[in-house]
Design a protein around this motif. Structure first.
Motif, PDB file in Angstrom:
ATOM      1  N   CYS A  12     -32.648  35.961  23.264  1.00  0.00           N
ATOM      2  CA  CYS A  12     -33.777  36.373  22.419  1.00  0.00           C
ATOM      3  C   CYS A  12     -34.805  35.263  22.293  1.00  0.00           C
ATOM      4  O   CYS A  12     -34.457  34.097  22.078  1.00  0.00           O
ATOM      5  CB  CYS A  12     -33.279  36.751  21.024  1.00  0.00           C
TER       6      CYS A  12
ATOM      7  N   GLN B 103     -39.113  34.593  20.903  1.00  0.00           N
ATOM      8  CA  GLN B 103     -40.319  35.125  20.282  1.00  0.00           C
ATOM      9  C   GLN B 103     -41.302  35.516  21.371  1.00  0.00           C
ATOM     10  O   GLN B 103     -41.513  34.780  22.330  1.00  0.00           O
ATOM     11  CB  GLN B 103     -40.929  34.066  19.363  1.00  0.00           C
ATOM     12  N   ALA B 104     -41.887  36.696  21.224  1.00  0.00           N
ATOM     13  CA  ALA B 104     -42.780  37.222  22.263  1.00  0.00           C
ATOM     14  C   ALA B 104     -43.998  36.340  22.475  1.00  0.00           C
ATOM     15  O   ALA B 104     -44.557  36.319  23.556  1.00  0.00           O
ATOM     16  CB  ALA B 104     -43.209  38.643  21.906  1.00  0.00           C
ATOM     17  N   TYR B 105     -44.398  35.605  21.458  1.00  0.00           N
ATOM     18  CA  TYR B 105     -45.590  34.756  21.572  1.00  0.00           C
ATOM     19  C   TYR B 105     -45.236  33.314  21.871  1.00  0.00           C
ATOM     20  O   TYR B 105     -46.009  32.409  21.614  1.00  0.00           O
ATOM     21  CB  TYR B 105     -46.396  34.810  20.286  1.00  0.00           C
TER      22      TYR B 105
ATOM     23  N   GLU C  21     -42.810  39.303  16.736  1.00  0.00           N
ATOM     24  CA  GLU C  21     -42.121  40.155  17.705  1.00  0.00           C
ATOM     25  C   GLU C  21     -41.160  39.288  18.506  1.00  0.00           C
ATOM     26  O   GLU C  21     -41.526  38.214  18.992  1.00  0.00           O
ATOM     27  CB  GLU C  21     -43.124  40.824  18.638  1.00  0.00           C
TER      28      GLU C  21
ATOM     29  N   VAL D 230     -38.225  39.441  21.634  1.00  0.00           N
ATOM     30  CA  VAL D 230     -37.725  40.217  22.769  1.00  0.00           C
ATOM     31  C   VAL D 230     -36.333  39.709  23.107  1.00  0.00           C
ATOM     32  O   VAL D 230     -36.131  38.505  23.312  1.00  0.00           O
ATOM     33  CB  VAL D 230     -38.659  40.064  23.989  1.00  0.00           C
TER      34      VAL D 230
ATOM     35  N   THR E 173     -33.250  40.117  25.776  1.00  0.00           N
ATOM     36  CA  THR E 173     -32.929  40.583  27.124  1.00  0.00           C
ATOM     37  C   THR E 173     -31.421  40.500  27.335  1.00  0.00           C
ATOM     38  O   THR E 173     -30.824  39.452  27.081  1.00  0.00           O
ATOM     39  CB  THR E 173     -33.653  39.702  28.164  1.00  0.00           C
TER      40      THR E 173
ATOM     41  N   THR F  35     -33.841  46.021  27.601  1.00  0.00           N
ATOM     42  CA  THR F  35     -34.403  45.006  26.726  1.00  0.00           C
ATOM     43  C   THR F  35     -34.744  45.635  25.382  1.00  0.00           C
ATOM     44  O   THR F  35     -35.164  46.792  25.325  1.00  0.00           O
ATOM     45  CB  THR F  35     -35.672  44.406  27.371  1.00  0.00           C
TER      46      THR F  35
ATOM     47  N   ARG G  74     -36.879  45.152  21.701  1.00  0.00           N
ATOM     48  CA  ARG G  74     -37.936  44.443  20.966  1.00  0.00           C
ATOM     49  C   ARG G  74     -37.672  44.604  19.484  1.00  0.00           C
ATOM     50  O   ARG G  74     -37.426  45.706  19.009  1.00  0.00           O
ATOM     51  CB  ARG G  74     -39.310  45.002  21.309  1.00  0.00           C
TER      52      ARG G  74
END
Length: 78
Positions: free
Chosen positions: A15, A17-19, A39, A41, A43, A50, A52
């Motif tokens: 896991c 952070q998306a940013y 957010e 993500v 995997t 995946t 979110r």
């Protein structure tokens, strides 16, 4: 750096952070715009999809492994 947890079925989830690729200021601005959430993500190591998640900022330190697994597994069911 991604955080890894193992689900009840043995799936290893990575896991992040998306940013994560954004500068610290940009990521903080987006989190603030989203009411303090970020957010994330996750995997899987196997054939699962995946996932979110929307978690509170600072989830890396404040959310335990078991709590993170519960979040992932509850999201997989929807």
């Amino acid at each position: 750096m991604p955080r890894e947890v193992t689900g009840g079925d043995g799936t290893v989830w990575s896991c992040a952070q998306a940013y994560a690729g954004l500068g610290e200021g940009e990521a903080a601005e987006r989190a603030e715009a989203q009411g303090g959430s970020v957010e994330v993500v996750c995997t899987p190591s196997g054939g699962a999809k995946t996932v979110r998640l929307e978690l509170a900022a600072g989830w890396e330190e404040s959310l335990g492994d078991e709590e993170l697994v519960r979040e992932i597994e509850s999201r997989r069911e929807t």
